[in-house]
Design a protein around this motif. Structure first.
Motif, PDB file in Angstrom:
ATOM      1  N   UNK A  37       0.854  -1.186   0.000  1.00 46.95           N
ATOM      2  CA  UNK A  37       0.000   0.000   0.000  1.00 46.95           C
ATOM      3  C   UNK A  37       0.886   1.230   0.000  1.00 46.95           C
ATOM      4  N   UNK A  38       0.494   2.212  -0.768  1.00 48.67           N
ATOM      5  CA  UNK A  38       1.237   3.468  -0.845  1.00 48.67           C
ATOM      6  C   UNK A  38       1.029   4.288   0.414  1.00 48.67           C
ATOM      7  N   UNK A  39       1.950   5.239   0.635  1.00 44.07           N
ATOM      8  CA  UNK A  39       1.759   6.174   1.737  1.00 44.07           C
ATOM      9  C   UNK A  39       0.485   6.972   1.473  1.00 44.07           C
ATOM     10  N   UNK A  40      -0.199   7.303   2.537  1.00 44.29           N
ATOM     11  CA  UNK A  40      -1.470   8.001   2.399  1.00 44.29           C
ATOM     12  C   UNK A  40      -1.423   9.320   3.141  1.00 44.29           C
ATOM     13  N   UNK A  41      -2.281  10.226   2.734  1.00 47.55           N
ATOM     14  CA  UNK A  41      -2.349  11.521   3.392  1.00 47.55           C
ATOM     15  C   UNK A  41      -3.001  11.369   4.749  1.00 47.55           C
ATOM     16  N   UNK A  42      -2.897  12.412   5.537  1.00 43.16           N
ATOM     17  CA  UNK A  42      -3.523  12.347   6.851  1.00 43.16           C
ATOM     18  C   UNK A  42      -5.042  12.300   6.693  1.00 43.16           C
ATOM     19  N   UNK A  43      -5.710  11.956   7.751  1.00 45.43           N
ATOM     20  CA  UNK A  43      -7.161  11.824   7.678  1.00 45.43           C
ATOM     21  C   UNK A  43      -7.819  13.171   7.441  1.00 45.43           C
ATOM     22  N   UNK A  44      -8.964  13.127   6.792  1.00 46.69           N
ATOM     23  CA  UNK A  44      -9.712  14.351   6.561  1.00 46.69           C
ATOM     24  C   UNK A  44     -10.662  14.597   7.734  1.00 46.69           C
ATOM     25  N   UNK A  45     -11.476  15.625   7.637  1.00 49.84           N
ATOM     26  CA  UNK A  45     -12.357  15.978   8.757  1.00 49.84           C
ATOM     27  C   UNK A  45     -13.469  14.954   8.989  1.00 49.84           C
ATOM     28  N   UNK A  46     -13.622  13.979   8.106  1.00 52.92           N
ATOM     29  CA  UNK A  46     -14.630  12.937   8.291  1.00 52.92           C
ATOM     30  C   UNK A  46     -14.063  11.727   9.027  1.00 52.92           C
ATOM     31  N   UNK A  47     -12.761  11.770   9.337  1.00 56.46           N
ATOM     32  CA  UNK A  47     -12.140  10.657  10.029  1.00 56.46           C
ATOM     33  C   UNK A  47     -11.713   9.537   9.104  1.00 56.46           C
ATOM     34  N   UNK A  48     -11.789   9.757   7.809  1.00 56.28           N
ATOM     35  CA  UNK A  48     -11.361   8.748   6.852  1.00 56.28           C
ATOM     36  C   UNK A  48     -10.122   9.233   6.130  1.00 56.28           C
ATOM     37  N   UNK A  49      -9.434   8.318   5.477  1.00 53.30           N
ATOM     38  CA  UNK A  49      -8.228   8.683   4.764  1.00 53.30           C
ATOM     39  C   UNK A  49      -8.571   9.527   3.549  1.00 53.30           C
ATOM     40  N   UNK A  50      -7.773  10.555   3.315  1.00 54.87           N
ATOM     41  CA  UNK A  50      -8.036  11.454   2.202  1.00 54.87           C
ATOM     42  C   UNK A  50      -7.475  10.944   0.882  1.00 54.87           C
ATOM     43  N   UNK A  51      -6.620   9.928   0.903  1.00 53.13           N
ATOM     44  CA  UNK A  51      -6.118   9.367  -0.347  1.00 53.13           C
ATOM     45  C   UNK A  51      -4.622   9.156  -0.347  1.00 53.13           C
ATOM     46  N   UNK A  52      -4.078   8.856  -1.534  1.00 57.20           N
ATOM     47  CA  UNK A  52      -2.653   8.628  -1.674  1.00 57.20           C
ATOM     48  C   UNK A  52      -1.893   9.939  -1.518  1.00 57.20           C
ATOM     49  N   UNK A  53      -0.713   9.854  -0.936  1.00 63.33           N
ATOM     50  CA  UNK A  53       0.130  11.031  -0.744  1.00 63.33           C
ATOM     51  C   UNK A  53       0.913  11.293  -2.027  1.00 63.33           C
ATOM     52  N   UNK A  54       0.649  12.405  -2.720  1.00 62.55           N
ATOM     53  CA  UNK A  54       1.355  12.690  -3.976  1.00 62.55           C
ATOM     54  C   UNK A  54       2.645  13.491  -3.781  1.00 62.55           C
ATOM     55  N   UNK A  55       3.042  13.763  -2.548  1.00 59.50           N
ATOM     56  CA  UNK A  55       4.185  14.635  -2.290  1.00 59.50           C
ATOM     57  C   UNK A  55       5.514  13.931  -2.559  1.00 59.50           C
ATOM     58  N   UNK A  56       6.578  14.723  -2.603  1.00 63.07           N
ATOM     59  CA  UNK A  56       7.922  14.174  -2.795  1.00 63.07           C
ATOM     60  C   UNK A  56       8.318  13.259  -1.640  1.00 63.07           C
ATOM     61  N   UNK A  57       7.727  13.472  -0.471  1.00 69.35           N
ATOM     62  CA  UNK A  57       8.055  12.641   0.698  1.00 69.35           C
ATOM     63  C   UNK A  57       7.638  11.187   0.483  1.00 69.35           C
ATOM     64  N   UNK A  58       6.692  10.945  -0.398  1.00 68.53           N
ATOM     65  CA  UNK A  58       6.224   9.575  -0.621  1.00 68.53           C
ATOM     66  C   UNK A  58       6.886   8.925  -1.836  1.00 68.53           C
ATOM     67  N   UNK A  59       7.854   9.608  -2.444  1.00 74.76           N
ATOM     68  CA  UNK A  59       8.541   9.065  -3.624  1.00 74.76           C
ATOM     69  C   UNK A  59       9.950   8.638  -3.249  1.00 74.76           C
ATOM     70  N   UNK A  60      10.347   7.461  -3.659  1.00 71.04           N
ATOM     71  CA  UNK A  60      11.678   6.925  -3.390  1.00 71.04           C
ATOM     72  C   UNK A  60      12.581   7.254  -4.577  1.00 71.04           C
ATOM     73  N   UNK A  61      13.452   8.237  -4.404  1.00 67.93           N
ATOM     74  CA  UNK A  61      14.309   8.680  -5.495  1.00 67.93           C
ATOM     75  C   UNK A  61      15.491   7.744  -5.735  1.00 67.93           C
TER      76      UNK A  61
END
Length: 161
Positions: A37-61
């Motif tokens: 499973x890919x890294x995911x963003x922090x939870x949204x205001x509904x308490x559920x996951x907001x989705x996959x993290x598209x930031x550079x922090x989630x990419x293995x260079x």
């Protein structure tokens, strides 16, 4: 005809079914995670996951692809999320979901809206499981004869394309 490799470093995940998260995994078949499973963003205001993290922090260079968490599979449908180790078990879970959908179609309260999707189903969709039919990440193992230094050299070359 194979597509050009220009920008391949930025087009993870790899293979026709997106079953390998990094170019390193393409070049070293023994390092391919079966369930991930890919890294995911922090939870949204509904308490559920907001989705996959598209930031550079989630990419293995170094390995050119998404940073992932390898998971263990289990053939227990009660698990949340359900991660079957065989496509037969997944077919059984889908069968029960289809029966529930047919029942919902004849329920007058659910007739006007699509069948509900459970949080368990949503969690399962965030996981890639190569044990499922058509999602295998085997094969393409002609690169297994390369040394790790040769693999890193190929990855560095791919960064220039």
């Amino acid at each position: 005809m194979a597509t050009p490799l220009y920008g391949a470093w930025a087009s993870a995940p790899y293979f026709h079914n997106s079953s390998v998260p990094t170019l390193w995994g393409v070049l070293k078949p023994s390092d391919r995670p079966k369930v991930w499973k890919r890294l995911q963003t922090s939870t949204n205001n509904l308490g559920t996951n907001a989705g996959f993290d598209p930031s550079f922090a989630s990419y293995d260079f170094d390995k050119l692809g998404w940073k992932v968490t390898a998971l263990a599979c289990g053939d227990r449908p009660a698990n949340d999320p359900f991660i079957p180790c065989s496509h037969e078990m997944a077919t059984l879970d889908v069968l029960f979901a289809n029966i529930a959908n047919v029942v919902a179609n004849y329920n007058s309260l659910a007739y006007q809206s699509p069948p509900p999707i459970s949080q368990k189903q949503i969690n399962s969709r965030m996981i890639f499981n190569s044990h499922l039919y058509g999602l295998g990440n085997g094969g393409h193992d002609f690169t297994q004869s390369l040394s790790d230094s040769e693999r890193y050299a190929l990855i560095e070359y791919m960064k220039t394309l």
